[in-house]
Design an enzyme around this catalytic site. Structure first.
Site, short mmCIF file in Angstrom:
data_model
loop_
_atom_site.label_atom_id
_atom_site.label_comp_id
_atom_site.label_asym_id
_atom_site.label_seq_id
_atom_site.Cartn_x
_atom_site.Cartn_y
_atom_site.Cartn_z
N GLY A 63 -7.56 -16.07 -0.45
CA GLY A 63 -6.36 -15.99 0.38
C GLY A 63 -5.81 -14.59 0.30
N LYS A 100 -3.46 -15.46 -6.01
CA LYS A 100 -4.30 -15.12 -7.17
C LYS A 100 -3.36 -14.78 -8.32
CE LYS A 100 -4.81 -10.18 -6.61
NZ LYS A 100 -5.72 -9.06 -6.58
N LYS A 157 -14.24 0.36 4.60
CA LYS A 157 -13.12 -0.39 4.02
C LYS A 157 -13.13 -1.84 4.47
CE LYS A 157 -9.33 -2.02 2.71
NZ LYS A 157 -8.78 -2.25 1.41
N VAL A 209 0.84 -1.20 0.00
CA VAL A 209 0.00 0.00 0.00
C VAL A 209 0.88 1.26 0.00
CG1 VAL A 209 -1.68 1.33 1.33
CG2 VAL A 209 -1.95 -1.14 1.09
N GLY A 232 -14.01 -22.38 -5.91
CA GLY A 232 -12.72 -23.04 -6.10
C GLY A 232 -12.03 -23.27 -4.78
N CYS A 266 -5.22 -9.68 2.70
CA CYS A 266 -6.32 -8.80 3.13
C CYS A 266 -7.61 -9.53 3.49
CB CYS A 266 -6.61 -7.78 2.02
SG CYS A 266 -5.12 -6.84 1.62
N ARG A 279 -6.15 -3.56 -5.57
CA ARG A 279 -5.96 -5.01 -5.61
C ARG A 279 -4.51 -5.30 -5.98
NH1 ARG A 279 -10.52 -5.37 -10.04
NH2 ARG A 279 -9.64 -3.30 -10.29
N GLU A 280 -3.95 -6.34 -5.38
CA GLU A 280 -2.61 -6.74 -5.80
C GLU A 280 -2.66 -7.15 -7.26
OE1 GLU A 280 -0.43 -9.52 -3.42
OE2 GLU A 280 -1.11 -8.54 -1.59
C1 UGA Z 1 -8.50 -7.20 -1.83
C2 UGA Z 1 -9.66 -6.32 -2.36
O1 UGA Z 1 -10.17 -6.89 -3.57
C3 UGA Z 1 -9.18 -4.89 -2.65
O2 UGA Z 1 -10.27 -4.08 -3.03
C4 UGA Z 1 -8.55 -4.34 -1.35
O3 UGA Z 1 -8.07 -3.01 -1.52
C5 UGA Z 1 -7.40 -5.23 -0.93
O4 UGA Z 1 -7.91 -6.56 -0.69
C6 UGA Z 1 -6.79 -4.66 0.32
O5 UGA Z 1 -7.49 -4.53 1.34
O6 UGA Z 1 -5.63 -4.20 0.28
P1 UGA Z 1 -6.49 -8.52 -2.98
O7 UGA Z 1 -6.10 -9.00 -1.62
O8 UGA Z 1 -5.43 -8.01 -3.90
O9 UGA Z 1 -7.56 -7.32 -2.88
O10 UGA Z 1 -7.19 -9.76 -3.67
P2 UGA Z 1 -8.58 -10.03 -4.44
O11 UGA Z 1 -8.45 -9.68 -5.85
O12 UGA Z 1 -9.70 -9.43 -3.67
O13 UGA Z 1 -8.65 -11.62 -4.31
C7 UGA Z 1 -8.71 -12.23 -3.01
C8 UGA Z 1 -8.81 -13.71 -3.10
O14 UGA Z 1 -10.11 -14.09 -3.54
C9 UGA Z 1 -7.83 -14.42 -4.04
O15 UGA Z 1 -7.27 -15.52 -3.35
C10 UGA Z 1 -8.68 -14.87 -5.20
O16 UGA Z 1 -8.20 -16.01 -5.84
C11 UGA Z 1 -9.99 -15.15 -4.49
N1 UGA Z 1 -11.18 -15.12 -5.37
C12 UGA Z 1 -11.51 -13.98 -6.04
C13 UGA Z 1 -11.96 -16.26 -5.49
O17 UGA Z 1 -11.69 -17.31 -4.87
N2 UGA Z 1 -13.07 -16.22 -6.30
C14 UGA Z 1 -13.42 -15.09 -6.97
O18 UGA Z 1 -14.45 -15.12 -7.67
C15 UGA Z 1 -12.62 -13.95 -6.85
#
Ligand code: UGA
Length: 445
Positions: free
Chosen positions: A270, A333, A217, A22, A266, A273, A164-165
């Site tokens: 993970g 991811k 948030k 961040v 799935g 966050c 998002r990462e």
């Molecule tokens: C998440 C939020 O999406 C951001 O908006 C937020 O700013 C961020 O946390 C944070 O608080 O810093 P991030 O941790 O990068 O972002 O990851 P996501 O894209 O949200 O994915 C999270 C997990 O969900 C991954 O493991 C992904 O594989 C999983 N996922 C996502 C699923 O299992 N199914 C889905 O349909 C989508």
């Protein structure tokens, strides 16, 4: 106030405390918008690396922004808070949180940063908390600063990020909303100037109070987790009732009130966050006297998602003892090299405990996976990783997977079995390549 610290033009002098995902992304993006930014980290090795223009983690576009910022002297890296806040108008606290569980200490990094900022803060400093924190943290930070420096005129605000990462730079420069929780007009004015180019491009600014910004948030992340767990709960039900979860979520998601995103069943969610924020929100509720049991269920269903894949792999290969299993993907991811709280590693641990040999391929994160779990074998090449395997498991939905030559992959395997734990592959193609294809959320053939 603050006018003496404004730079020529409308640039704001900014300090960023913490160069994690961040902090560093925020600092580099603000520098690219024309502000002058000092990013501080106590880790001297990290600071030295950043001064050479190398980001300590993979994030598309970040190296270029850091390089540009250094070259134009709008971005610098320092290892003391005093240096960072010298002459600053706004100081962002972007320090991390240790894992939830070490409960009472979990915000001590925020408290320490607030104290250090207060010690050297110039008059009129706006202290902005960007780290994800429970409601009430701004109030605590204000108390800490006031206790540390009775002479200081300052403001505290909440400005959570939603990046998002893997898309952090894009999300920071072109966010879908900016949220500022602040009590004073002066603070709002400083943040509006900071984000002016983004606001001019049409982004919505939501101005609210700090506790609301903090809760919004945390609850955004928890809601995303809830959607994923809902899909995973449906997957368990579909497996038992003859439905196909992939179609179920497509049908659900085509209702715009529900939306298709984050309904991917799935291995579960993970990363740094979502798991923490679900736990933090549940704990915040419980401390406030409200039993938000829904959030415990979200976490339980997420744990169960990995267990369901362990059972599916076991079912596919029969005895795991002595068998080789190849994991396609380790990152939590796609688009990142991050394996923190990656479900792939929980799966790997379970398979190793059952006596299997586990080999991982990942385009970015294999090395980090092996650091985390030294018993893992890793390979840079997916075909090599699959040699001798009785089963391949898709753990991360990398776009690279869809370019794999499945015939080639299967050619080296002991048995052509794919468990598609992200429902990412083309079933017809897998079958045409001679695979027994096992998706998530459908009864076994
Ligand atoms: C998440 C939020 O999406 C951001 O908006 C937020 O700013 C961020 O946390 C944070 O608080 O810093 P991030 O941790 O990068 O972002 O990851 P996501 O894209 O949200 O994915 C999270 C997990 O969900 C991954 O493991 C992904 O594989 C999983 N996922 C996502 C699923 O299992 N199914 C889905 O349909 C989508």
């Amino acid at each position: 106030m603050g006018g003496d610290r404004r730079l020529p033009g409308d640039g704001v002098n900014v300090a960023v405390i913490g160069t994690g995902r961040v902090g560093l992304v925020t600092g580099a993006c603000l520098a690219s918008l024309g502000h002058t930014v000092a990013c501080m980290d106590a880790d001297e090795t990290r600071v030295a690396m950043l001064r050479e223009g190398r980001a300590p983690f993979y994030e598309p576009g970040l190296d270029d922004l850091v390089g540009d910022g250094l070259a134009s002297a709008t971005l610098r890296f320092v290892d003391t808070v005093a240096e960072a806040v010298q002459g600053a108008e706004v100081a962002f606290i972007c320090v991390g949180r240790p894992p939830v569980g070490r409960d009472d200490r979990s915000l001590s990094a925020v408290e320490d940063a607030a104290r250090a900022v207060a010690k050297s803060a110039p008059q009129g400093l706006v202290v902005v908390v960007k780290s994800t924190v429970p409601p009430g943290t701004n109030r605590r930070v204000a108390q800490v600063v006031a206790t540390e420096r009775a002479d200081l005129e300052f403001d505290v605000a909440s400005n959570p990020e939603f990046l998002r990462e893997g898309r952090a730079v894009e999300d920071t420069l072109r966010p879908d909303r900016l949220v500022v929780g602040a009590s004073g007009e002066r603070t709002l004015d400083a943040l509006r100037r900071l984000y002016e180019p983004i606001l001019d491009a049409g982004c919505r600014l939501i101005e609210t109070d700090p506790a609301t910004a903090e809760l919004a948030k945390l609850s955004s992340n928890a809601f995303l987790a809830l959607k994923i767990s809902y899909a995973n709960g449906l997957a368990r039900l579909a497996e038992r009732t003859g439905a196909d979860v992939a179609d179920v979520v497509d049908i659900l998601g085509s209702d715009p009130r529900i939306g298709r995103e984050f309904l991917g069943a799935g291995l579960g969610y993970g990363g740094y966050c979502l798991p923490k924020d679900v736990a933090m929100l549940e704990k915040t509720a419980s401390r406030a006297g409200y039993d938000f049991g829904l959030l415990r269920e979200v976490a339980r269903i997420n744990d169960e998602a990995v267990e369901a894949v362990v059972r599916t792999v076991e079912e596919a290969v029969w005895n795991l003892e002595g068998k080789r299993v190849t994991l396609l993907g380790a990152a939590f991811k796609p688009g990142t090299d991050d394996v923190r709280a990656a479900p792939s590693l929980t799966l790997a641990r379970r398979l190793l405990d059952a006596g299997a040999e586990v080999v991982v391929w990942d385009p970015k994160a294999a090395k980090h996976a092996a650091e985390e779990l030294p018993a893992l074998g890793i390979s840079e090449d997916p075909y090599e990783a699959a040699v001798g395997a009785s089963c391949a498991v898709v753990c991360t939905d990398w776009p690279e997977l869809r370019e794999l030559d499945l015939g080639h992959l299967g050619g080296g395997m002991a048995e052509r079995v794919i468990v598609d734990a992200r429902n990412a592959l083309d079933e017809e193609e897998a079958r045409a390549a001679g695979f027994r294809y096992v998706p998530i959320g459908r009864a076994a053939d």
